[in-house]
Scaffold this motif. Structure first.
Motif, PDB file in Angstrom:
ATOM      1  N   ILE A 220      10.570 -13.220  -1.745  1.00 52.33           N
ATOM      2  CA  ILE A 220       9.167 -13.346  -1.345  1.00 52.33           C
ATOM      3  C   ILE A 220       8.565 -11.949  -1.271  1.00 52.33           C
ATOM      4  O   ILE A 220       9.294 -10.964  -1.094  1.00 52.33           O
ATOM      5  CB  ILE A 220       8.996 -14.057   0.030  1.00 52.33           C
ATOM      6  N   PHE A 221       7.255 -11.899  -1.392  1.00 53.26           N
ATOM      7  CA  PHE A 221       6.584 -10.608  -1.267  1.00 53.26           C
ATOM      8  C   PHE A 221       6.056 -10.480   0.151  1.00 53.26           C
ATOM      9  O   PHE A 221       5.357 -11.368   0.634  1.00 53.26           O
ATOM     10  CB  PHE A 221       5.434 -10.514  -2.274  1.00 53.26           C
ATOM     11  N   ILE A 222       6.443  -9.409   0.831  1.00 50.89           N
ATOM     12  CA  ILE A 222       5.915  -9.217   2.180  1.00 50.89           C
ATOM     13  C   ILE A 222       4.989  -8.011   2.190  1.00 50.89           C
ATOM     14  O   ILE A 222       5.198  -7.038   1.474  1.00 50.89           O
ATOM     15  CB  ILE A 222       7.019  -9.084   3.251  1.00 50.89           C
ATOM     16  N   ASN A 223       3.970  -8.135   2.979  1.00 53.83           N
ATOM     17  CA  ASN A 223       2.941  -7.097   3.058  1.00 53.83           C
ATOM     18  C   ASN A 223       2.483  -7.076   4.506  1.00 53.83           C
ATOM     19  O   ASN A 223       1.681  -7.893   4.918  1.00 53.83           O
ATOM     20  CB  ASN A 223       1.794  -7.481   2.106  1.00 53.83           C
ATOM     21  N   CYS A 224       3.067  -6.205   5.277  1.00 46.98           N
ATOM     22  CA  CYS A 224       2.712  -6.178   6.694  1.00 46.98           C
ATOM     23  C   CYS A 224       2.986  -4.792   7.274  1.00 46.98           C
ATOM     24  O   CYS A 224       3.390  -3.877   6.552  1.00 46.98           O
ATOM     25  CB  CYS A 224       3.518  -7.219   7.465  1.00 46.98           C
TER      26      CYS A 224
ATOM     27  N   ILE B 190       4.829  -2.048   5.271  1.00 50.73           N
ATOM     28  CA  ILE B 190       5.874  -2.587   4.389  1.00 50.73           C
ATOM     29  C   ILE B 190       5.185  -3.428   3.321  1.00 50.73           C
ATOM     30  O   ILE B 190       4.346  -4.273   3.640  1.00 50.73           O
ATOM     31  CB  ILE B 190       6.851  -3.491   5.164  1.00 50.73           C
ATOM     32  N   SER B 191       5.519  -3.182   2.083  1.00 48.96           N
ATOM     33  CA  SER B 191       4.905  -3.931   1.005  1.00 48.96           C
ATOM     34  C   SER B 191       5.910  -4.001  -0.141  1.00 48.96           C
ATOM     35  O   SER B 191       5.972  -3.105  -0.968  1.00 48.96           O
ATOM     36  CB  SER B 191       3.616  -3.208   0.600  1.00 48.96           C
ATOM     37  N   GLN B 192       6.734  -5.029  -0.143  1.00 50.46           N
ATOM     38  CA  GLN B 192       7.797  -5.106  -1.150  1.00 50.46           C
ATOM     39  C   GLN B 192       8.347  -6.521  -1.307  1.00 50.46           C
ATOM     40  O   GLN B 192       8.062  -7.400  -0.504  1.00 50.46           O
ATOM     41  CB  GLN B 192       8.941  -4.160  -0.765  1.00 50.46           C
TER      42      GLN B 192
HETATM   43  C1  LIG Z   1      -1.335  -5.539   1.548  1.00 50.97           C
HETATM   44  O1  LIG Z   1      -2.240  -5.791   2.607  1.00 50.97           O
HETATM   45  C2  LIG Z   1      -3.323  -4.854   2.674  1.00 50.97           C
HETATM   46  C3  LIG Z   1      -4.130  -5.181   3.922  1.00 50.97           C
HETATM   47  O2  LIG Z   1      -4.249  -6.558   4.142  1.00 50.97           O
HETATM   48  C4  LIG Z   1      -4.152  -4.970   1.397  1.00 50.97           C
HETATM   49  O3  LIG Z   1      -5.203  -4.052   1.401  1.00 50.97           O
HETATM   50  C5  LIG Z   1      -3.264  -4.676   0.214  1.00 50.97           C
HETATM   51  O4  LIG Z   1      -3.969  -4.857  -1.000  1.00 50.97           O
HETATM   52  C6  LIG Z   1      -2.046  -5.579   0.203  1.00 50.97           C
HETATM   53  N1  LIG Z   1      -1.158  -5.172  -0.843  1.00 50.97           N
HETATM   54  C7  LIG Z   1      -0.647  -6.023  -1.730  1.00 50.97           C
HETATM   55  C8  LIG Z   1       0.197  -5.417  -2.766  1.00 50.97           C
HETATM   56  O5  LIG Z   1      -0.851  -7.228  -1.674  1.00 50.97           O
END
Ligand SMILES: *[C@@H]1O[C@H](CO)[C@@H](O)[C@H](O)[C@H]1NC(C)=O
Ligand SMILES: *[C@@H]1O[C@H](CO)[C@@H](O)[C@H](O)[C@H]1NC(C)=O
Length: 324
Positions: free
Chosen positions: A212-216, A224-226
């Motif tokens: 899964i892709f996490i973005n937090c 963390i974005s991976q």
């Molecule tokens: C991750 O979340 C941030 C803030 O919500 C957003 O600006 C960014 O585009 C997201 N990155 C991805 C790769 O989805």
């Protein structure tokens, strides 16, 4: 009845093989025939205006005729020539039919007035297609498409009915037989294999590889974005309920790394176990709920029966029931 006709058509197709057709009236035409199949070649318009013609391959004459002369077909056992429209139908194509053919047309003085070359290529049709998928360490999916039987197979891919784009591919391209899809690409994947006499395709549903892709943002402020392996991920997990906590515990206990390059089989093995545990916890929860519901009902029934005899004392009983 329709089924019988369908079966007959199927049998006919099987026995006659693949049929192709080709307009060979232009000099230098390239035609294709399927091995074991039939090819219908249009060699000329009509023989009625032709004084004399001869169609031959490198070994000699195959067909000959003309005005006021009999038709000669040297492969008449497996072919039919129709002089009125100039089509030559050849059945049971064999590899030695492959080659260059020449049509020569002569005028009444015996001079050659026209010469046309036709190239006939015989190809074995593709008989079957196999798709093999493999999850890679970061959730990419490697898909290999292989075919059996076909000469000069050409590969192409579609995802959900559209040609695969470079943006969806991690490696390979739309024409290679092995491709790697990016982690976030999902849907119905179809590999088609074709040559000039056949086309066979096979589809597979692109399964997620457990990533899964996490973005937090972590509590300490690190963003963390991976891509992470979902079953073992403990980053950015929402506060867990009792049913999901065993999954998290499993991951922590076993310390499976997020990049299980060397142990993909182990990761695959882990998945059903997590699922099973969750299922067991849910089942126990349902069991407890049913048990308490049943117990409550039993209690009410016991109380109800205790109240019942008093219903006869009309006025008081109503008040009593309401109080209970
Ligand atoms: C991750 O979340 C941030 C803030 O919500 C957003 O600006 C960014 O585009 C997201 N990155 C991805 C790769 O989805
Ligand atoms: C030529 O004639 C044959 C026999 O009548 C027929 O089967 C075939 O379809 C015809 N072909 C063309 C191109 O008209």
């Amino acid at each position: 009845m329709e089924a019988v006709i369908g079966l007959l058509l199927m049998l006919l197709r099987v026995t006659h093989g693949v049929e192709t057709s080709c307009d060979g009236r232009q000099n230098g035409t390239q035609c294709y025939g399927a091995l074991g199949g039939t090819v219908v070649l249009q060699l000329m318009d009509s023989t009625s205006d032709i004084f004399r013609y001869q169609w031959s391959d490198k070994t000699g004459a195959i067909l000959g005729g003309g005005q006021n002369r009999p038709l000669h077909n040297w492969i008449a056992k497996r072919s039919v020539f129709t002089p009125s429209n100039g089509t030559f139908r050849i059945n049971n194509l064999i590899t030695t039919d492959d080659g260059e053919y020449t049509l020569r047309i002569f005028d009444s003085s015996g001079k050659q007035s026209e010469k046309r070359i036709l190239q006939l290529t015989i190809q074995a049709p593709v008989s079957s297609v196999l798709l093999d998928t493999e999850c890679l360490s970061q959730g990419e999916l490697r898909v290999s498409c292989s075919s059996e039987g076909g000469d000069s197979p050409q590969y192409s891919w579609t995802l959900n009915g559209h040609t695969l784009t470079d943006a969806q591919l991690f490696s390979g391209n739309n024409e290679t037989n092995i491709i790697t899809l990016k982690q976030d690409v999902s849907g119905q994947l179809v590999c088609s294999v074709e040559n000039h006499v056949s086309r066979v395709s096979k589809e597979v549903n692109r399964s997620t590889c457990g990533f899964i892709f996490i973005n937090c943002t972590l509590p300490n402020g690190t963003p963390i974005s991976q891509w992470v392996f979902e079953a073992t991920n403990s980053l950015c997990v929402e506060p867990t309920t009792t049913t999901t906590s065993p999954t998290t515990t499993e991951g922590k206990e076993t310390h499976v790394s997020i990049t299980p390059i060397d142990h993909p089989w182990y990761i695959r093995y882990l998945y059903p176990i997590c699922g099973l545990r969750t299922a067991v916890v849910i089942l126990i929860f349902i069991g407890i709920t049913i048990y308490f519901a049943w117990k409550k009902k039993k209690l009410e029934m016991a109380e109800g029966s205790a109240v019942l005899p008093e219903v006869e004392h009309q006025e008081n009983s109503v008040v009593k029931v309401e109080m209970i």
